[in-house]
Design a protein around this motif. Structure first.
Motif, mmCIF file in Angstrom:
data_model
loop_
_atom_site.group_PDB
_atom_site.id
_atom_site.type_symbol
_atom_site.label_atom_id
_atom_site.label_comp_id
_atom_site.label_asym_id
_atom_site.label_seq_id
_atom_site.Cartn_x
_atom_site.Cartn_y
_atom_site.Cartn_z
ATOM 1 N N LYS A 203 -5.181 -49.889 75.706
ATOM 2 C CA LYS A 203 -4.386 -50.587 76.722
ATOM 3 C C LYS A 203 -3.122 -51.136 76.053
ATOM 4 O O LYS A 203 -3.200 -51.828 75.039
ATOM 5 N N LEU A 204 -1.984 -50.837 76.653
ATOM 6 C CA LEU A 204 -0.703 -51.248 76.086
ATOM 7 C C LEU A 204 -0.559 -52.767 76.158
ATOM 8 O O LEU A 204 -0.798 -53.379 77.192
ATOM 9 N N ILE A 205 -0.151 -53.351 75.041
ATOM 10 C CA ILE A 205 0.168 -54.773 75.005
ATOM 11 C C ILE A 205 1.672 -54.971 75.185
ATOM 12 O O ILE A 205 2.118 -55.751 76.026
ATOM 13 N N GLU A 206 2.453 -54.214 74.388
ATOM 14 C CA GLU A 206 3.897 -54.452 74.394
ATOM 15 C C GLU A 206 4.629 -53.228 73.864
ATOM 16 O O GLU A 206 4.123 -52.524 72.979
ATOM 17 N N TYR A 207 5.812 -52.983 74.395
ATOM 18 C CA TYR A 207 6.701 -51.949 73.856
ATOM 19 C C TYR A 207 8.107 -52.504 73.716
ATOM 20 O O TYR A 207 8.621 -53.163 74.634
ATOM 21 N N LYS A 208 8.714 -52.253 72.569
ATOM 22 C CA LYS A 208 10.118 -52.559 72.344
ATOM 23 C C LYS A 208 10.656 -51.532 71.364
ATOM 24 O O LYS A 208 9.887 -50.766 70.762
ATOM 25 N N ASN A 209 11.961 -51.535 71.175
ATOM 26 C CA ASN A 209 12.505 -50.794 70.050
ATOM 27 C C ASN A 209 13.493 -51.685 69.309
ATOM 28 O O ASN A 209 13.797 -52.800 69.749
ATOM 29 N N SER A 210 13.962 -51.201 68.166
ATOM 30 C CA SER A 210 14.809 -52.051 67.322
ATOM 31 C C SER A 210 16.083 -52.486 68.038
ATOM 32 O O SER A 210 16.647 -53.535 67.724
ATOM 33 N N GLY A 211 16.525 -51.701 69.029
ATOM 34 C CA GLY A 211 17.701 -52.089 69.793
ATOM 35 C C GLY A 211 17.498 -53.376 70.575
ATOM 36 O O GLY A 211 18.451 -54.136 70.799
ATOM 37 N N ASP A 212 16.264 -53.642 71.004
ATOM 38 C CA ASP A 212 15.968 -54.884 71.718
ATOM 39 C C ASP A 212 16.086 -56.092 70.797
ATOM 40 O O ASP A 212 16.298 -57.217 71.261
ATOM 41 N N ILE A 213 15.938 -55.860 69.490
ATOM 42 C CA ILE A 213 15.920 -56.962 68.532
ATOM 43 C C ILE A 213 17.290 -57.158 67.886
ATOM 44 O O ILE A 213 17.789 -58.273 67.787
ATOM 45 N N THR A 214 17.909 -56.048 67.463
ATOM 46 C CA THR A 214 19.192 -56.147 66.758
ATOM 47 C C THR A 214 20.392 -56.017 67.688
ATOM 48 O O THR A 214 21.512 -56.327 67.292
ATOM 49 N N GLN A 215 20.156 -55.508 68.894
ATOM 50 C CA GLN A 215 21.212 -55.193 69.876
ATOM 51 C C GLN A 215 22.071 -53.997 69.469
ATOM 52 O O GLN A 215 23.035 -53.670 70.161
ATOM 53 N N ASP A 216 21.735 -53.347 68.346
ATOM 54 C CA ASP A 216 22.390 -52.089 67.985
ATOM 55 C C ASP A 216 21.574 -50.971 68.619
ATOM 56 O O ASP A 216 20.468 -50.658 68.162
ATOM 57 N N LYS A 217 22.105 -50.359 69.655
ATOM 58 C CA LYS A 217 21.336 -49.394 70.431
ATOM 59 C C LYS A 217 21.762 -47.948 70.177
ATOM 60 O O LYS A 217 21.447 -47.054 70.953
ATOM 61 N N THR A 218 22.443 -47.722 69.056
ATOM 62 C CA THR A 218 22.911 -46.363 68.762
ATOM 63 C C THR A 218 21.818 -45.507 68.128
ATOM 64 O O THR A 218 21.655 -44.347 68.487
ATOM 65 N N ARG A 219 21.075 -46.071 67.167
ATOM 66 C CA ARG A 219 19.999 -45.347 66.469
ATOM 67 C C ARG A 219 18.820 -46.306 66.321
ATOM 68 O O ARG A 219 18.856 -47.181 65.464
ATOM 69 N N VAL A 220 17.818 -46.147 67.152
ATOM 70 C CA VAL A 220 16.748 -47.147 67.209
ATOM 71 C C VAL A 220 15.405 -46.545 66.772
ATOM 72 O O VAL A 220 15.241 -45.336 66.716
ATOM 73 N N VAL A 221 14.467 -47.435 66.477
ATOM 74 C CA VAL A 221 13.083 -47.061 66.166
ATOM 75 C C VAL A 221 12.177 -47.744 67.186
ATOM 76 O O VAL A 221 12.367 -48.930 67.488
ATOM 77 N N GLY A 222 11.206 -47.006 67.708
ATOM 78 C CA GLY A 222 10.317 -47.546 68.728
ATOM 79 C C GLY A 222 9.080 -48.206 68.139
ATOM 80 O O GLY A 222 8.546 -47.749 67.126
ATOM 81 N N TYR A 223 8.628 -49.278 68.782
ATOM 82 C CA TYR A 223 7.437 -50.018 68.353
ATOM 83 C C TYR A 223 6.559 -50.300 69.572
ATOM 84 O O TYR A 223 7.057 -50.687 70.623
ATOM 85 N N SER A 224 5.255 -50.148 69.410
ATOM 86 C CA SER A 224 4.340 -50.512 70.485
ATOM 87 C C SER A 224 3.071 -51.105 69.896
ATOM 88 O O SER A 224 2.770 -50.913 68.718
ATOM 89 N N SER A 225 2.345 -51.816 70.722
ATOM 90 C CA SER A 225 1.027 -52.322 70.311
ATOM 91 C C SER A 225 0.049 -52.102 71.467
ATOM 92 O O SER A 225 0.412 -52.166 72.642
#
Length: 228
Positions: A203-225
């Motif tokens: 069951k998904l807890i959360e999804y974000k990528n590095s763009g959500d954290i750094t605000q640099d949305k050109t080249r991001v890495v995805g994270y989920s739990s």
């Protein structure tokens, strides 16, 4: 306007309402968490680790980033600023380091876990995954599967790709395993077989990528739990 206008005043009804949102899920057997630097994915991982039950032992399964590997190896020794945890004795080949494993240790130390089996998963096939899932299912431990999702795509493309990967994981679509875009693809194959064998559901807890954290949305890495 008084407090009665905002939430139930009956204590039992109020507790019942709150439990829908703040109660820990029951019967958690393990997690899927990212392994990037804590400034990027530490909060996502930490929120997942906070759901873990009290146990003595954990098994970590993470991808190999530094060594080409077929099958499974174990990390021999890990020391963090919080000290060491006992490494479960095992007969697997030994590696000196893997950050995807080590990054999980401080969370487990903070939660009071006393023993860890830290496994690095190299290239495996589906039969290998089934056997490994059967073997680890016999160990009384929580299971920590470590993976990041897509790497270095634009924000929009990453969200699109990661959504597909998340659906494959959530629905245990083993037949679509090769479509997963994640560095922990091989650990995830073991996870899906383990969940199928044990009748568990991620069951998904959360999804974000590095763009959500750094605000640099050109080249991001995805994270989920997830929990399962």
């Amino acid at each position: 306007m008084g407090s009665s206008d905002w939430y139930p005043q009956n204590p039992e009804k109020l507790k019942e309402f709150l439990n829908k949102f703040v109660a820990k899920p029951k019967n958690i057997h393990g997690l899927i968490v990212p392994h990037a630097g804590y400034i990027y994915s530490g909060e996502i991982a930490g929120n997942a680790f906070s759901l873990l039950p009290k146990k003595e032992k954990a098994i970590i399964l993470a991808p190999s980033h530094y060594t080409y590997l077929k099958g499974i190896a174990s990390i021999e020794k890990i020391k963090t600023p919080l000290g060491e945890i006992k490494i479960t004795e095992n007969s697997h080949p030994k590696l000196d380091y893997e950050h995807a494993v080590e990054n999980q240790f401080p969370f487990l130390q903070k939660l009071g876990y006393k023993e860890v089996l830290p496994l690095v998963v190299g290239e495996i096939n589906e039969n290998d995954a089934k056997k490994i899932a059967e073997q680890i299912s016999k160990i009384d431990a929580v299971y920590i599967f470590s993976t990041d999702l897509s790497h270095f795509l634009s924000y929009e493309k990453a969200v699109e790709k990661d959504k597909k990967t998340i659906e494959i994981i959530k629905n245990l679509k083993i037949e679509k395993w090769k479509e997963i875009d994640a560095c922990g693809k091989f650990p995830l194959l073991i996870l899906m077989h383990l969940c199928k064998q044990q009748n568990w559901k991620p069951k998904l807890i959360e999804y974000k990528n590095s763009g959500d954290i750094t605000q640099d949305k050109t080249r991001v890495v995805g994270y989920s739990s997830f929990y399962f």
